[in-house]
Design an enzyme around this catalytic site. Sequence first.
Site, PDB file in Angstrom:
ATOM      1  N   LYS A   1     -27.056  10.872 -48.718  1.00  0.00           N
ATOM      2  CA  LYS A   1     -28.179  10.437 -47.836  1.00  0.00           C
ATOM      3  C   LYS A   1     -27.732   9.988 -46.355  1.00  0.00           C
ATOM      4  O   LYS A   1     -26.470   9.702 -46.379  1.00  0.00           O
ATOM      5  CB  LYS A   1     -28.980   9.057 -48.660  1.00  0.00           C
ATOM      6  CG  LYS A   1     -29.424   9.262 -49.854  1.00  0.00           C
ATOM      7  CD  LYS A   1     -30.621  10.058 -49.936  1.00  0.00           C
ATOM      8  CE  LYS A   1     -31.359  10.242 -51.356  1.00  0.00           C
ATOM      9  NZ  LYS A   1     -30.667  11.317 -52.066  1.00  0.00           N
ATOM     10  N   ASP A   2     -28.445   9.985 -45.475  1.00  0.00           N
ATOM     11  CA  ASP A   2     -27.969   9.842 -44.213  1.00  0.00           C
ATOM     12  C   ASP A   2     -27.450   8.499 -43.828  1.00  0.00           C
ATOM     13  O   ASP A   2     -27.712   7.529 -44.707  1.00  0.00           O
ATOM     14  CB  ASP A   2     -29.443   9.765 -43.038  1.00  0.00           C
ATOM     15  CG  ASP A   2     -30.079  11.151 -43.314  1.00  0.00           C
ATOM     16  OD1 ASP A   2     -30.735  11.198 -44.260  1.00  0.00           O
ATOM     17  OD2 ASP A   2     -30.054  11.873 -42.274  1.00  0.00           O
ATOM     18  N   ARG A   3     -26.444   8.483 -43.038  1.00  0.00           N
ATOM     19  CA  ARG A   3     -25.852   7.293 -42.802  1.00  0.00           C
ATOM     20  C   ARG A   3     -26.650   6.193 -41.945  1.00  0.00           C
ATOM     21  O   ARG A   3     -26.867   5.014 -42.410  1.00  0.00           O
ATOM     22  CB  ARG A   3     -24.704   7.442 -42.252  1.00  0.00           C
ATOM     23  CG  ARG A   3     -23.834   6.156 -41.775  1.00  0.00           C
ATOM     24  CD  ARG A   3     -22.387   6.314 -41.071  1.00  0.00           C
ATOM     25  NE  ARG A   3     -21.929   5.105 -40.519  1.00  0.00           N
ATOM     26  CZ  ARG A   3     -20.849   5.103 -39.891  1.00  0.00           C
ATOM     27  NH1 ARG A   3     -19.939   6.368 -39.503  1.00  0.00           N
ATOM     28  NH2 ARG A   3     -20.250   3.871 -39.459  1.00  0.00           N
TER      29      ARG A   3
END
EC number: 5.4.99.27
Length: 416
Positions: free
Chosen positions: A82-84
């Site tokens: 998932k996106d940071r």
Amino acid sequence: MDYREFFSQFKHLSEKPGIGGKIKIYPEDFIVIEEPIPSIFEGRKYAIFLLKKRNWETMAAVKEIAKRAGINYREIGFAGTKDRHAVTYQYISVPAEARERVEQVSIRDIELRFVSYGRFIKLGHLLGNRFRIIVRDVSEDAFDRTKEIVRELREKGGFPNYFGYQRFGERRVVNHIIGKLLLQGDFEGAARLFLGAHDGSMEGDEARKNFWETGDVERALEEFPGFLRYERTLLHRYKDTGNWKRAFLSLPLPIMRIFIHAYQSYLFNLYLSRRIEEGLPLNEPLVGDIVVQVKGGIPYRDRTYRVTETNLEFVREKVRKNQAMVSGPLFGFAMRRAKGLPGELEKEILEEEGLSLETFRRLPKPMAEPGGRRELLLRPMGMAYGYIQEEGMCFRFFLPKGTYATSVLREIMKDH
């Protein structure tokens, strides 16, 4: 080159002006909630936790949880990264006997909640993701512009299903170039680019710059910081063997596949952009197209069939009912090729790149890539949007796995 400059080569499907703006100014502006496949909750060998993280990369979070709980990070399963720069919710699995230790873990900006027992979660064990995104600093008429763009794209069948910039690198946009070099058998070129590419804005860029200019491996080992562990692994291996191919193949297989998949993704984006540019429809099958079956809004990319003169009207009706979608190529040695005009476009791209499908078989065996198909259009489910005073435009929607919210926003924002 940053990702905006890189993406400027790919055509927008919407012709209307965008709303501009910025995303991810705050992590809370980008919320991602994973929708798992139900079967992860079957079984008793693993404890399933809901992981909430803020400003953490998935792999870094998993390794920190494993370290604190005293287990090997490879024993923790998850369905996807998932996106940071976001607040994300996703499911992880840990050995059942480690449940209590994981429940005791306390890490800043990470929350863990036991959900149930189940099975080991593998990559791909998800249906998709729900998003809530704030776009700030938008134009004054952002709501009206959004309405016009969404209406236009619904008439055209959806949003272009480009792979997002995450595939290629946000600052070092070189993953696809490294992949091409690997396919060409140029392991030295791939290694030097992997080690030396820099834009001057990231920690370690001075060491990368020095290596790019000198090629001095000994100096690089002294200067590359410890967190660049894959780069250091490659350098040590080259120092021991004097062979760039053996050095590159010392990297973990998932890392090497990132580069091949990035190049596949680049070629898919190129095909999709060319199809838009040449006026070939994305939501209406042509003779020779390969279509993928759709069920409940989810594409099943392993279920494909070719469009012929005989079945053309039948397939068009399937597409109109959202039971099938026109696909583009993920080039590989076993990919089902299109024919007719779509097939000519695929052939043209391969020839320009100096490739054949067999090229993807000649990679070292674990990296050989069979390829596949990917739908050309993306149809966000449950899409809702509105303007929030002093914040900006708020968007909510669900996307199937393997698709990118940033590709949806790109059509609306027109920022790159």
